[in-house]
Design an enzyme around this catalytic site. Sequence first.
Site, PDB file in Angstrom:
ATOM      1  N   GLU A   1     -52.644  -7.165 -45.198  1.00  0.00           N
ATOM      2  CA  GLU A   1     -53.137  -6.706 -43.894  1.00  0.00           C
ATOM      3  C   GLU A   1     -54.169  -7.683 -43.348  1.00  0.00           C
ATOM      4  OE1 GLU A   1     -51.872  -4.370 -42.267  1.00  0.00           O
ATOM      5  OE2 GLU A   1     -50.678  -3.372 -43.835  1.00  0.00           O
TER       6      GLU A   1
ATOM      7  N   CYS B   1     -55.081   3.974 -46.008  1.00  0.00           N
ATOM      8  CA  CYS B   1     -55.141   2.556 -46.419  1.00  0.00           C
ATOM      9  C   CYS B   1     -56.098   1.803 -45.518  1.00  0.00           C
ATOM     10  CB  CYS B   1     -53.745   1.955 -46.411  1.00  0.00           C
ATOM     11  SG  CYS B   1     -52.715   2.698 -47.697  1.00  0.00           S
TER      12      CYS B   1
ATOM     13  N   HIS C   1     -50.178  -3.826 -48.457  1.00  0.00           N
ATOM     14  CA  HIS C   1     -49.206  -2.731 -48.533  1.00  0.00           C
ATOM     15  C   HIS C   1     -47.971  -3.203 -49.294  1.00  0.00           C
ATOM     16  CE1 HIS C   1     -50.988  -0.136 -45.202  1.00  0.00           C
ATOM     17  NE2 HIS C   1     -50.621   0.738 -46.121  1.00  0.00           N
TER      18      HIS C   1
HETATM   19  N1  PCA Z   1     -50.389   4.584 -48.620  1.00  0.00           N
HETATM   20  C1  PCA Z   1     -51.014   5.301 -47.538  1.00  0.00           C
HETATM   21  C2  PCA Z   1     -52.158   6.037 -48.154  1.00  0.00           C
HETATM   22  C3  PCA Z   1     -51.930   5.988 -49.620  1.00  0.00           C
HETATM   23  C4  PCA Z   1     -50.890   4.986 -49.817  1.00  0.00           C
HETATM   24  O1  PCA Z   1     -50.506   4.542 -50.916  1.00  0.00           O
HETATM   25  C5  PCA Z   1     -51.334   4.441 -46.329  1.00  0.00           C
HETATM   26  O2  PCA Z   1     -50.591   3.484 -46.052  1.00  0.00           O
HETATM   27  O3  PCA Z   1     -52.298   4.718 -45.612  1.00  0.00           O
END
Ligand code: PCA
Length: 200
Positions: A80, A143, A167
Amino acid sequence: MKKLLLTGFEPFLDFSINPTQKIIRDLDGEMINGFRISGRVLSVDYEKSGDELLRHIEEVQPDAVLSLGLAADRHKITPERIAINCDESKERDNRGNTPSGKSIIENGPDGIFSTLPIKRIVDDLNTAGLPAEISNTAGTYLCNHVMYQGLYYFQQQETEIPCGFIHTPASHELAVEHRDLPSWSQADLTEAVKQVIGII
Ligand code: PCA
């Protein structure tokens, strides 16, 4: 010896497992690229996860922080670029919260850029045959919330500790449970995170 705090999340919504939790389990205690890895799993809870992260930072005193989360609709590993000062989701957290546009830190900066080398991470993963691409939004769910809190903490401390969020796609195990989910093997997800740690 350098230390790296690696965080993942517990399961949430209708995902019975969270592949990032498994990555943490695989890598906790390992030595990678001169870093001793301290793996911690965070709650999917707006009220708790930020404090948990800060507590782990204070306890581990890391030289780098890498947080991981599942983005179940993505095909690639996605570092990100930026976290924004906003909590909003129609989907509940594990406590049932559904904030609508609430600031994470009152009067905090609107956005804070990742301090991980995201361009190099993407280039090196792709070279290694592990598909990756920069993401320009971490969303406004947990996240982003955790990424913002970590970056804000180090900004306030004025320390140059690399900190950021990646992610991951779903694992095959999740794809078996759900319709139409792109997925990777759990082993490849863990391998990608190891490669990332090799670059930080
Ligand atoms: N993904 C979520 C919250 C927890 C996770 O593993 C997110 O992308 O916000």
